[in-house]
Write a protein that holds these residues in place. Structure first.
Motif, mmCIF file in Angstrom:
data_model
loop_
_atom_site.group_PDB
_atom_site.id
_atom_site.type_symbol
_atom_site.label_atom_id
_atom_site.label_comp_id
_atom_site.label_asym_id
_atom_site.label_seq_id
_atom_site.Cartn_x
_atom_site.Cartn_y
_atom_site.Cartn_z
ATOM 1 N N PHE A 131 -10.744 -6.465 -3.448
ATOM 2 C CA PHE A 131 -10.779 -5.022 -3.681
ATOM 3 C C PHE A 131 -9.389 -4.494 -4.055
ATOM 4 O O PHE A 131 -9.230 -3.755 -5.032
ATOM 5 C CB PHE A 131 -11.312 -4.337 -2.417
ATOM 6 C CG PHE A 131 -11.042 -2.867 -2.339
ATOM 7 C CD1 PHE A 131 -11.697 -1.971 -3.174
ATOM 8 C CD2 PHE A 131 -10.145 -2.368 -1.412
ATOM 9 C CE1 PHE A 131 -11.442 -0.613 -3.094
ATOM 10 C CE2 PHE A 131 -9.890 -1.012 -1.318
ATOM 11 C CZ PHE A 131 -10.535 -0.128 -2.165
ATOM 12 N N VAL A 155 -14.604 -5.020 2.817
ATOM 13 C CA VAL A 155 -13.950 -3.718 2.861
ATOM 14 C C VAL A 155 -14.599 -2.800 3.899
ATOM 15 O O VAL A 155 -15.790 -2.487 3.795
ATOM 16 C CB VAL A 155 -14.002 -3.045 1.465
ATOM 17 C CG1 VAL A 155 -13.507 -1.599 1.536
ATOM 18 C CG2 VAL A 155 -13.188 -3.840 0.462
ATOM 19 N N ASN A 156 -13.817 -2.439 4.904
ATOM 20 C CA ASN A 156 -14.210 -1.487 5.953
ATOM 21 C C ASN A 156 -15.372 -1.943 6.831
ATOM 22 O O ASN A 156 -15.739 -1.240 7.770
ATOM 23 C CB ASN A 156 -14.559 -0.099 5.364
ATOM 24 C CG ASN A 156 -13.332 0.582 4.790
ATOM 25 O OD1 ASN A 156 -12.257 0.512 5.385
ATOM 26 N ND2 ASN A 156 -13.483 1.199 3.634
ATOM 27 N N GLN A 198 -3.556 1.079 1.140
ATOM 28 C CA GLN A 198 -3.820 1.314 -0.283
ATOM 29 C C GLN A 198 -2.828 2.310 -0.867
ATOM 30 O O GLN A 198 -2.338 2.146 -1.973
ATOM 31 C CB GLN A 198 -5.247 1.834 -0.465
ATOM 32 C CG GLN A 198 -6.314 0.826 -0.081
ATOM 33 C CD GLN A 198 -7.683 1.472 -0.012
ATOM 34 O OE1 GLN A 198 -8.133 2.085 -0.965
ATOM 35 N NE2 GLN A 198 -8.341 1.337 1.126
ATOM 36 N N HIS A 203 -6.124 0.858 6.758
ATOM 37 C CA HIS A 203 -6.494 0.284 5.461
ATOM 38 C C HIS A 203 -6.352 1.321 4.341
ATOM 39 O O HIS A 203 -5.969 0.987 3.212
ATOM 40 C CB HIS A 203 -7.926 -0.255 5.543
ATOM 41 C CG HIS A 203 -8.422 -0.880 4.289
ATOM 42 N ND1 HIS A 203 -9.554 -0.444 3.636
ATOM 43 C CD2 HIS A 203 -7.934 -1.895 3.539
ATOM 44 C CE1 HIS A 203 -9.732 -1.176 2.543
ATOM 45 N NE2 HIS A 203 -8.774 -2.056 2.458
ATOM 46 N N GLU A 204 -6.619 2.578 4.654
ATOM 47 C CA GLU A 204 -6.440 3.637 3.658
ATOM 48 C C GLU A 204 -4.954 3.778 3.300
ATOM 49 O O GLU A 204 -4.588 3.896 2.122
ATOM 50 C CB GLU A 204 -6.971 4.984 4.192
ATOM 51 C CG GLU A 204 -8.484 5.031 4.392
ATOM 52 C CD GLU A 204 -9.261 4.915 3.100
ATOM 53 O OE1 GLU A 204 -9.839 3.839 2.871
ATOM 54 O OE2 GLU A 204 -9.278 5.875 2.302
ATOM 55 N N PRO A 254 -13.893 6.334 5.499
ATOM 56 C CA PRO A 254 -13.898 5.268 4.486
ATOM 57 C C PRO A 254 -15.222 4.495 4.499
ATOM 58 O O PRO A 254 -15.811 4.293 5.558
ATOM 59 C CB PRO A 254 -12.727 4.379 4.918
ATOM 60 C CG PRO A 254 -11.848 5.266 5.732
ATOM 61 C CD PRO A 254 -12.783 6.195 6.444
ATOM 62 N N VAL A 255 -15.668 4.113 3.312
ATOM 63 C CA VAL A 255 -17.010 3.560 3.138
ATOM 64 C C VAL A 255 -16.991 2.027 3.206
ATOM 65 O O VAL A 255 -16.095 1.389 2.657
ATOM 66 C CB VAL A 255 -17.575 4.007 1.769
ATOM 67 C CG1 VAL A 255 -18.989 3.489 1.565
ATOM 68 C CG2 VAL A 255 -17.543 5.526 1.654
ATOM 69 N N PHE A 291 -4.577 9.982 -5.322
ATOM 70 C CA PHE A 291 -5.142 9.102 -4.295
ATOM 71 C C PHE A 291 -5.711 9.949 -3.170
ATOM 72 O O PHE A 291 -5.106 10.925 -2.741
ATOM 73 C CB PHE A 291 -4.062 8.172 -3.734
ATOM 74 C CG PHE A 291 -4.556 7.262 -2.637
ATOM 75 C CD1 PHE A 291 -5.283 6.118 -2.930
ATOM 76 C CD2 PHE A 291 -4.310 7.572 -1.296
ATOM 77 C CE1 PHE A 291 -5.748 5.290 -1.916
ATOM 78 C CE2 PHE A 291 -4.780 6.748 -0.273
ATOM 79 C CZ PHE A 291 -5.497 5.605 -0.593
ATOM 80 N N LEU A 292 -6.901 9.553 -2.710
ATOM 81 C CA LEU A 292 -7.508 10.241 -1.565
ATOM 82 C C LEU A 292 -7.699 9.244 -0.427
ATOM 83 O O LEU A 292 -8.448 8.285 -0.556
ATOM 84 C CB LEU A 292 -8.866 10.842 -1.964
ATOM 85 C CG LEU A 292 -9.741 11.369 -0.822
ATOM 86 C CD1 LEU A 292 -9.068 12.526 -0.095
ATOM 87 C CD2 LEU A 292 -11.116 11.811 -1.347
ATOM 88 N N ALA A 293 -6.977 9.477 0.678
ATOM 89 C CA ALA A 293 -7.240 8.690 1.888
ATOM 90 C C ALA A 293 -8.395 9.385 2.589
ATOM 91 O O ALA A 293 -8.285 10.537 2.995
ATOM 92 C CB ALA A 293 -6.008 8.653 2.783
ATOM 93 N N MET A 294 -9.523 8.676 2.674
ATOM 94 C CA MET A 294 -10.746 9.354 3.079
ATOM 95 C C MET A 294 -10.867 9.494 4.596
ATOM 96 O O MET A 294 -10.390 8.666 5.354
ATOM 97 C CB MET A 294 -11.947 8.598 2.525
ATOM 98 C CG MET A 294 -11.959 8.620 1.010
ATOM 99 S SD MET A 294 -13.535 8.191 0.310
ATOM 100 C CE MET A 294 -13.007 7.872 -1.385
ATOM 101 N N PHE A 309 -0.830 1.163 -4.051
ATOM 102 C CA PHE A 309 -1.229 1.703 -5.349
ATOM 103 C C PHE A 309 -0.165 2.663 -5.909
ATOM 104 O O PHE A 309 -0.178 2.988 -7.082
ATOM 105 C CB PHE A 309 -2.585 2.427 -5.254
ATOM 106 C CG PHE A 309 -3.718 1.540 -4.799
ATOM 107 C CD1 PHE A 309 -3.630 0.152 -4.878
ATOM 108 C CD2 PHE A 309 -4.892 2.087 -4.273
ATOM 109 C CE1 PHE A 309 -4.684 -0.660 -4.451
ATOM 110 C CE2 PHE A 309 -5.938 1.274 -3.845
ATOM 111 C CZ PHE A 309 -5.832 -0.099 -3.930
#
Lengths: 407, 255
Positions: B104, B144-145, B160, B156-157, B93-94, B87-90, B164
């Motif tokens: 989502f 989303v975002n 997830q 929100h990241e 986020p896009v 998992f990558l918490a960005m 997840f």
């Protein structure tokens, strides 16, 4: 990569304030464009004219002819119990009240049609069901058709014109929304491959009347729709919503004109489209004219295009002419973008496979617009059509990803 | 025990002038339940490491290996890596217009688990996780975002990450741009995930601030595309006092 994709948003013709001069671009002012019922006044275009410059004139050629037949389509109306349907001669006084034809296909359609189908929502009646006008292409014979949808004063209802099959159709749709009436008119172009369809929609909106005009274009070889809306009484409102999805070699053109001729009317135009495949071409032109007497006008128009693959082309031209400073608001926005790889990465980084991620993004792109339609049966069908288009898109994507695309 | 193992990783980024090397031989091993902080000056390649491991198409691995539980991570597509437990918490986020957070989350959870989550418990789980992260329940219906503040995007990241339940989570500057309250909320979320799932965490940060809330087992100093020094939590304290000058000054070329 970018060489094969031509994204153009022509803002040079957009006029955002009242300080512009008509002398600079005389052909650009909609107020000065030639309109007429007379064939001789509007000659066959060469393709260089302002209103034809994006169009595949050669493919539309059969529709420019004076002599058009009538047998190419079968029209079936299933009306709501409150609604009246008639076939009338072209001399019926109810026809031709929504303005004159403004281009060659509109004038040939007007002159060639010998009769018209008139759908009337009687005064103060509230239609309890959707009225469906099914236009089925049965032969490729060049055909003229005339429809009038007439919402009498304070009537309310929904009319869906549904085009299917294969046809070469030149059509006039007159829309009359009398004082206080609320009409939703939906036109769906779900043609088979190869269909050629030009349609002039001319709407007249009375005092405190409201028209929701919905255009959905999926199929056909060439579809060129020119919806015009004119306000004839104060307090009128028009909401024009369009959704289109063009595949390889399809040309889908939507040219709108909203004429704010009287004070205190409101217009909202929202068109969104997706394109995929080589030679897919969409054109959106949104002309809004706020005449000098149209004080208190409130208008906004928006066009968004989502380019899913290389080789597709979108032209988007918003054009706002303002002749009075005393308005509520006037604006436009236009954007054409490629599929956003960052969105795709974000979704895939959450485990969602590429195909599903693309679906989510495209569905999301259209979602708000679909909700705006407000006709459940049309919404459901649209979602299904978008799914079907996306199925094609996946194969197109695979094709483009191949090492040596034939371009 | 699951392990994320990175060996001699070299990564380039595509630029107009051609491929530009960013990572120059990264070695790192993270076991389940461990928290590794990667700290370094701007431009040292920390975020490149995060993006390259997740499979961002902008980055090309030119040599080296990365394995997750012995499986070749670099041979997997982006979505396969996520389904394998990464998992990558960005950092940025896009926005995905028209796709609701609820839709989502459910779609991603279904993809990662290979089956749809049980309807009844999933709703409760999402609601509880959102409450824990002080995310208003109306967010479920928002796109989303889209229109989220910086802090809302980061929460929100982490939402997830909690839902997840990845084996390994890379947090790419999750702390940047957060005020103290938001930092605390986000850190609590990460700590809950650690307690509940034994997730291995790769915490990428420029500042030591977040390490007061999320205790690292190991600290790695990242300079000029590779690890310049490694140690325990005490290394972070040294950095707090002395900054990165000592590393950047000595022959580290900032491209």
């Amino acid at each position: 990569m970018t060489a094969t994709t031509d994204l153009s948003t022509d803002h040079s013709r957009a006029v955002a304030d009242g300080a512009h001069s008509h002398g600079v671009v005389p052909a650009g002012s909609r107020a000065e464009r030639k309109t007429s019922f007379d064939l001789a006044d509007i000659p066959v275009p060469t393709g260089r004219e302002e209103e034809w410059r994006f169009s595949p004139v050669a493919r539309l050629q059969p529709l420019f002819d004076e002599d058009l037949g009538a047998g190419g389509v079968l029209t079936t109306v299933v009306e709501a119990p409150e609604v009246k349907v008639e076939i009338v001669g072209k001399d019926d006084p109810r026809l031709g009240t929504t303005g004159k034809p403004g281009d060659r296909t509109a004038v040939t359609a007007w002159n060639a049609a010998a009769e018209a189908t008139v759908v009337t929502l009687p005064a103060e009646a509230v239609a309890t069901d959707v009225t469906s006008v099914r236009v089925e292409g049965v032969t490729k014979d060049v055909t003229a058709q005339h429809l009038l949808v007439h919402a009498e004063h304070h009537a309310e209802g929904v009319v869906v014109i549904d085009h299917r099959g294969d046809a070469t159709l030149n059509q006039t749709v007159e829309i009359v929304v009398e004082d206080g009436a609320h009409l939703t008119l939906v036109t769906v172009q779900d043609w088979a491959d190869g269909a050629v369809h030009a349609s002039s929609h001319r709407a007249r909106i009375g005092r405190d009347a409201k028209l929701k005009h919905v255009v959905v274009t999926f199929g056909g070889d060439v579809v060129r729709l020119t919806p015009d809306a004119t306000f004839t009484g104060e307090g009128g409102e028009v909401e024009m919503v369009g959704l289109y999805f063009a595949d390889a070699d399809q040309h889908q053109e939507h040219r709108l004109f909203v004429d704010h001729a009287v004070p205190r009317c409101k217009s909202r135009v929202t068109y969104k489209g997706a394109l995929q495949g080589a030679g897919a071409h969409v054109v959106w032109v949104g002309d809004v004219l706020i005449q000098a007497e149209a004080e208190g006008t409130d208008t906004y128009e928006l066009n968004r295009n989502l380019v899913l693959t290389d080789g597709a082309r979108a032209d988007s031209v918003p054009n706002l002419e303002i002749e009075t400073g005393e308005i509520e608001g006037a604006g436009h926005a236009s954007a054409t973008g490629r599929f956003d790889d960052e969105q795709l990465f974000y979704l895939m980084a959450r485990g969602i496979p590429e195909v599903d991620a693309r679906r989510l993004v495209v569905r999301g792109f259209f979602a708000e617009l679909i909700e705006q339609i407000g006709v459940a049966s049309v919404e459901d069908r649209l979602l299904a059509s978008i799914e079907a288009e996306l199925e094609k898109s996946m194969s197109v994507i695979t094709g483009v990803a191949a090492p040596a695309p034939a371009e | 025990m699951p392990t994320l193992e990175i060996r001699d990783l070299h990564v380039s980024v595509e630029t107009k002038e051609g491929a530009k090397p960013i990572l120059r031989g990264v070695d790192l091993t993270i076991n389940s339940g461990e928290t590794h902080a990667i700290m370094g000056p701007n431009g040292s390649g920390k975020s490149t490491l995060a993006s390259a491991l997740a499979g961002h198409p902008k980055y090309t691995v030119t040599s080296g290996t990365a394995t997750l539980d012995g499986e070749d991570l670099l041979a997997m597509t982006v979505d396969e890596r996520a389904r394998a437990g990464l998992f990558l918490a960005m950092q940025y986020p896009v926005e995905v217009p028209g796709v609701s957070v609820a839709n989502f989350l459910r779609t991603a959870k279904t993809a990662i688990d290979g089956e749809a989550p049980a309807l009844r418990t999933w709703g409760k789980e999402v609601k509880g996780a959102m409450e824990n992260l002080r995310i208003d329940s109306t967010f479920a219906e928002r796109s989303v975002n889209e229109g989220f503040s910086g802090g809302e995007k980061k929460r929100h990241e982490i939402l997830q990450m909690e839902l997840f339940k990845p084996h390994f989570a890379i947090l790419d500057e999750t702390d940047s741009g957060l005020d103290v309250d938001a930092l605390r909320v986000v850190s609590e979320g990460v700590n809950r995930a650690k307690d509940n799932t034994d997730v291995g965490v790769l915490l990428i940060t420029h500042y030591t601030r977040i390490l007061r809330y999320i205790k690292p087992d190991f600290v790695h100093v990242f300079v000029d595309g590779k690890i310049a020094e490694e140690g325990g939590p005490e290394l972070a304290e040294q950095l707090e006092e002395n900054g990165y000058d000592k590393y950047v000054g000595t022959g580290a070329t900032m491209a």
